[in-house]
Design a protein around this motif. Structure first.
Motif, PDB file in Angstrom:
ATOM      1  N   THR A 149       5.149   7.316  -5.794  1.00 57.27           N
ATOM      2  CA  THR A 149       4.433   6.066  -6.023  1.00 57.27           C
ATOM      3  C   THR A 149       3.655   5.696  -4.767  1.00 57.27           C
ATOM      4  OG1 THR A 149       6.216   4.664  -5.201  1.00 57.27           O
ATOM      5  CG2 THR A 149       6.314   5.307  -7.526  1.00 57.27           C
ATOM      6  N   GLY A 150       2.783   4.705  -4.897  1.00 55.26           N
ATOM      7  CA  GLY A 150       2.031   4.236  -3.742  1.00 55.26           C
ATOM      8  C   GLY A 150       2.936   3.798  -2.599  1.00 55.26           C
ATOM      9  N   PRO A 151       3.941   2.946  -2.835  1.00 50.06           N
ATOM     10  CA  PRO A 151       4.844   2.555  -1.753  1.00 50.06           C
ATOM     11  C   PRO A 151       5.578   3.738  -1.134  1.00 50.06           C
ATOM     12  CG  PRO A 151       5.036   1.008  -3.568  1.00 50.06           C
ATOM     13  CD  PRO A 151       4.170   2.137  -4.065  1.00 50.06           C
ATOM     14  N   GLN A 152       5.938   4.716  -1.966  1.00 50.82           N
ATOM     15  CA  GLN A 152       6.629   5.894  -1.425  1.00 50.82           C
ATOM     16  C   GLN A 152       5.695   6.740  -0.560  1.00 50.82           C
ATOM     17  OE1 GLN A 152       8.043   7.315  -5.227  1.00 50.82           O
ATOM     18  NE2 GLN A 152      10.166   6.857  -4.686  1.00 50.82           N
ATOM     19  N   ARG A 153       4.430   6.874  -0.967  1.00 56.78           N
ATOM     20  CA  ARG A 153       3.476   7.627  -0.149  1.00 56.78           C
ATOM     21  C   ARG A 153       3.278   6.934   1.195  1.00 56.78           C
ATOM     22  NH1 ARG A 153       0.552   7.869  -5.051  1.00 56.78           N
ATOM     23  NH2 ARG A 153      -1.236   6.690  -4.274  1.00 56.78           N
ATOM     24  N   LEU A 154       3.194   5.610   1.167  1.00 56.08           N
ATOM     25  CA  LEU A 154       3.032   4.862   2.408  1.00 56.08           C
ATOM     26  C   LEU A 154       4.277   4.992   3.285  1.00 56.08           C
ATOM     27  CD1 LEU A 154       1.528   2.935   4.259  1.00 56.08           C
ATOM     28  CD2 LEU A 154       2.330   1.035   2.835  1.00 56.08           C
ATOM     29  N   ALA A 155       5.457   4.899   2.672  1.00 57.02           N
ATOM     30  CA  ALA A 155       6.699   5.041   3.427  1.00 57.02           C
ATOM     31  C   ALA A 155       6.797   6.428   4.057  1.00 57.02           C
ATOM     32  CB  ALA A 155       7.897   4.785   2.516  1.00 57.02           C
ATOM     33  N   ASP A 156       6.389   7.452   3.334  1.00 59.32           N
ATOM     34  CA  ASP A 156       6.412   8.814   3.867  1.00 59.32           C
ATOM     35  C   ASP A 156       5.449   8.951   5.048  1.00 59.32           C
ATOM     36  OD1 ASP A 156       7.131  11.769   3.533  1.00 59.32           O
ATOM     37  OD2 ASP A 156       4.952  11.841   3.353  1.00 59.32           O
ATOM     38  N   PHE A 157       4.285   8.337   4.932  1.00 60.25           N
ATOM     39  CA  PHE A 157       3.311   8.347   6.030  1.00 60.25           C
ATOM     40  C   PHE A 157       3.911   7.715   7.286  1.00 60.25           C
ATOM     41  CE2 PHE A 157       0.023   6.033   8.382  1.00 60.25           C
ATOM     42  CZ  PHE A 157      -0.882   7.049   8.668  1.00 60.25           C
ATOM     43  N   LEU A 184      -4.194   8.163   1.690  1.00 60.86           N
ATOM     44  CA  LEU A 184      -3.068   8.222   0.756  1.00 60.86           C
ATOM     45  C   LEU A 184      -3.506   8.133  -0.696  1.00 60.86           C
ATOM     46  CD1 LEU A 184      -0.536   5.925   2.663  1.00 60.86           C
ATOM     47  CD2 LEU A 184      -0.661   8.420   2.666  1.00 60.86           C
ATOM     48  N   GLY A 185      -4.810   8.132  -0.949  1.00 61.28           N
ATOM     49  CA  GLY A 185      -5.309   8.070  -2.316  1.00 61.28           C
ATOM     50  C   GLY A 185      -5.110   6.714  -2.952  1.00 61.28           C
ATOM     51  N   MET A 186      -5.236   5.651  -2.158  1.00 59.99           N
ATOM     52  CA  MET A 186      -5.020   4.294  -2.640  1.00 59.99           C
ATOM     53  C   MET A 186      -6.222   3.428  -2.317  1.00 59.99           C
ATOM     54  SD  MET A 186      -1.165   3.997  -1.031  1.00 59.99           S
ATOM     55  CE  MET A 186      -0.862   2.319  -1.583  1.00 59.99           C
ATOM     56  N   LYS A 187      -6.329   2.313  -3.017  1.00 60.07           N
ATOM     57  CA  LYS A 187      -7.325   1.308  -2.691  1.00 60.07           C
ATOM     58  C   LYS A 187      -6.741   0.369  -1.632  1.00 60.07           C
ATOM     59  CE  LYS A 187      -9.216   1.452  -7.380  1.00 60.07           C
ATOM     60  NZ  LYS A 187      -9.450   0.685  -8.636  1.00 60.07           N
ATOM     61  N   PRO A 188      -7.594  -0.265  -0.813  1.00 55.85           N
ATOM     62  CA  PRO A 188      -7.066  -1.164   0.231  1.00 55.85           C
ATOM     63  C   PRO A 188      -6.147  -2.248  -0.315  1.00 55.85           C
ATOM     64  CG  PRO A 188      -9.373  -0.694   0.641  1.00 55.85           C
ATOM     65  CD  PRO A 188      -9.048  -0.085  -0.701  1.00 55.85           C
ATOM     66  N   THR A 196       3.979  -4.974   0.799  1.00 55.14           N
ATOM     67  CA  THR A 196       4.864  -6.029   0.310  1.00 55.14           C
ATOM     68  C   THR A 196       6.094  -5.441  -0.372  1.00 55.14           C
ATOM     69  OG1 THR A 196       2.984  -7.526  -0.016  1.00 55.14           O
ATOM     70  CG2 THR A 196       5.023  -8.044  -1.201  1.00 55.14           C
ATOM     71  N   LYS A 197       5.888  -4.364  -1.126  1.00 55.08           N
ATOM     72  CA  LYS A 197       6.982  -3.691  -1.830  1.00 55.08           C
ATOM     73  C   LYS A 197       7.993  -3.092  -0.853  1.00 55.08           C
ATOM     74  CE  LYS A 197       8.673  -1.782  -5.703  1.00 55.08           C
ATOM     75  NZ  LYS A 197       9.077  -2.526  -6.920  1.00 55.08           N
ATOM     76  N   LEU A 198       7.550  -2.721   0.337  1.00 55.25           N
ATOM     77  CA  LEU A 198       8.431  -2.063   1.304  1.00 55.25           C
ATOM     78  C   LEU A 198       9.273  -3.046   2.126  1.00 55.25           C
ATOM     79  CD1 LEU A 198       6.082   0.756   2.667  1.00 55.25           C
ATOM     80  CD2 LEU A 198       7.899   0.964   0.962  1.00 55.25           C
ATOM     81  N   VAL A 222      11.874   7.492  -0.334  1.00 53.64           N
ATOM     82  CA  VAL A 222      10.765   8.423  -0.591  1.00 53.64           C
ATOM     83  C   VAL A 222      11.202   9.535  -1.528  1.00 53.64           C
ATOM     84  CG1 VAL A 222       9.248  10.141   0.470  1.00 53.64           C
ATOM     85  CG2 VAL A 222       9.605   7.924   1.587  1.00 53.64           C
ATOM     86  N   GLU A 223      12.412  10.024  -1.352  1.00 56.39           N
ATOM     87  CA  GLU A 223      12.880  11.167  -2.127  1.00 56.39           C
ATOM     88  C   GLU A 223      13.207  10.822  -3.568  1.00 56.39           C
ATOM     89  OE1 GLU A 223      16.154  12.484   0.210  1.00 56.39           O
ATOM     90  OE2 GLU A 223      14.877  13.510   1.697  1.00 56.39           O
ATOM     91  N   GLU A 224      13.225   9.546  -3.912  1.00 57.80           N
ATOM     92  CA  GLU A 224      13.537   9.144  -5.289  1.00 57.80           C
ATOM     93  C   GLU A 224      12.460   9.559  -6.278  1.00 57.80           C
ATOM     94  OE1 GLU A 224      14.074   4.983  -5.186  1.00 57.80           O
ATOM     95  OE2 GLU A 224      16.045   5.056  -4.224  1.00 57.80           O
ATOM     96  N   GLY A 225      11.190   9.577  -5.844  1.00 54.65           N
ATOM     97  CA  GLY A 225      10.088   9.850  -6.779  1.00 54.65           C
ATOM     98  C   GLY A 225       9.884   8.678  -7.703  1.00 54.65           C
ATOM     99  N   GLY A 226       8.958   8.814  -8.661  1.00 56.33           N
ATOM    100  CA  GLY A 226       8.754   7.721  -9.620  1.00 56.33           C
ATOM    101  C   GLY A 226       7.333   7.653 -10.111  1.00 56.33           C
ATOM    102  N   GLU A 227       7.066   6.703 -10.996  1.00 52.59           N
ATOM    103  CA  GLU A 227       5.744   6.536 -11.565  1.00 52.59           C
ATOM    104  C   GLU A 227       4.917   5.605 -10.706  1.00 52.59           C
ATOM    105  OE1 GLU A 227       5.228   6.091 -15.542  1.00 52.59           O
ATOM    106  OE2 GLU A 227       6.705   7.554 -16.087  1.00 52.59           O
ATOM    107  N   ASP A 228       3.670   6.004 -10.470  1.00 57.23           N
ATOM    108  CA  ASP A 228       2.833   5.269  -9.535  1.00 57.23           C
ATOM    109  C   ASP A 228       2.177   4.060 -10.183  1.00 57.23           C
ATOM    110  OD1 ASP A 228       1.371   4.416  -7.433  1.00 57.23           O
ATOM    111  OD2 ASP A 228       0.546   6.372  -6.930  1.00 57.23           O
ATOM    112  N   GLU A 229       2.475   2.884  -9.649  1.00 56.57           N
ATOM    113  CA  GLU A 229       1.824   1.667 -10.128  1.00 56.57           C
ATOM    114  C   GLU A 229       0.927   1.047  -9.061  1.00 56.57           C
ATOM    115  OE1 GLU A 229       4.560  -1.735 -10.292  1.00 56.57           O
ATOM    116  OE2 GLU A 229       6.135  -0.358  -9.633  1.00 56.57           O
ATOM    117  N   TYR A 230       0.713   1.778  -7.968  1.00 52.35           N
ATOM    118  CA  TYR A 230      -0.059   1.235  -6.852  1.00 52.35           C
ATOM    119  C   TYR A 230      -1.220   2.128  -6.471  1.00 52.35           C
ATOM    120  CZ  TYR A 230       3.641  -2.135  -6.055  1.00 52.35           C
ATOM    121  OH  TYR A 230       4.544  -3.150  -6.190  1.00 52.35           O
ATOM    122  N   ALA A 231      -1.734   2.958  -7.359  1.00 51.81           N
ATOM    123  CA  ALA A 231      -2.831   3.864  -7.016  1.00 51.81           C
ATOM    124  C   ALA A 231      -4.106   3.097  -6.786  1.00 51.81           C
ATOM    125  CB  ALA A 231      -3.012   4.890  -8.119  1.00 51.81           C
TER     126      ALA A 231
END
Length: 231
Positions: A149-157, A184-188, A196-198, A222-231
């Motif tokens: 997900t978007g928050p997970q990509r940011l957390a990994d970064f 990260l393939g996201m909009k600002p 906020t999610k983190l 991060v390792e949980e994975g999931g469906e992206d709602e923050y792209a």
């Protein structure tokens, strides 16, 4: 080039995989060059004449669509090289490169590299090692786009900026948030929602300073994975 810079250069997949004599021939007389933020190093489609090693700072490589939209392909930091494969891929850069912070770089002449290759057959194998490193990073980036997900990509970064594997950590964002979002393939605005999610899991950001309460806990998130709602 002083010993510290030389150690950084030798830590790259390319120069770390070839004999010191070969590296000396390629780098003979070269030293660090200082670049301000926002310097265009090369442009997509232009003749590939050199590649770079990052001693300090950050560089982005990106592609530009015919409509002028910019997509960040990768960012490079201290101890990484980029654009070496372009010297042998039709002689043109497939991307553009720009400094996103003040940088110190080693600019390596492509013609010098080609001359040394004729005498040193071990260098093409090192080039393959370097290309494999970049390919692995690109595959991981694509995988993260699909799986996290978007928050997970940011957390990994943010985790990749941490010096330790557990405990608390404080790091600084290496470049502006708009570029991080693009990378990260996201909009600002999606990046802001992801931040906020983190917060409930122990990541807080104040300007360019990031505090992580427990690195291990964030890694588990991060390792949980999931469906992206923050792209």
């Amino acid at each position: 080039m002083d010993q510290n810079d030389w150690n950084v250069v030798r830590s790259t997949p390319l120069f770390g995989a070839i004999p010191r004599e070969s590296a000396n021939r390629i780098l003979d007389g070269l030293g660090a060059r200082v670049y301000d933020r926002g310097v265009l190093l090369f442009e997509q489609g232009t003749s590939a004449t050199c590649f770079y090693v990052v001693l300090d700072g950050w560089v982005k490589i990106y592609r530009t669509t015919p409509e002028g939209q910019e997509t960040v392909v990768a960012t490079f930091r201290r101890g990484e090289s980029f654009a070496e494969a372009s010297i042998f891929m039709g002689g043109r850069y497939p991307v553009s490169a720009e400094t996103v912070t003040p940088c110190r770089l080693v600019r390596v002449n492509g013609e010098t590299l080609r001359r040394v290759i004729h005498d040193q057959p071990d260098i093409p194998l090192a080039m393959l090692a370097s290309a494999s490193y970049h390919l692995k990073a690109l595959v991981e980036q694509i995988e993260h786009m699909k799986r996290l997900t978007g928050p997970q990509r940011l957390a990994d970064f943010l985790l990749r900026l941490c010096p330790g594997a557990d405990g608390a950590c404080q790091v600084h964002l290496p470049y502006e948030k708009a570029l991080i979002a693009n990378r990260l393939g996201m909009k600002p605005e999606s990046l802001s929602r992801a931040l906020t999610k983190l917060k409930p899991i122990g990541i807080t950001v104040e300007r360019d300073s990031v505090k992580i309460q427990d690195v291990r806990k964030i890694r588990e998130f991060v390792e949980e994975g999931g469906e992206d709602e923050y792209a």
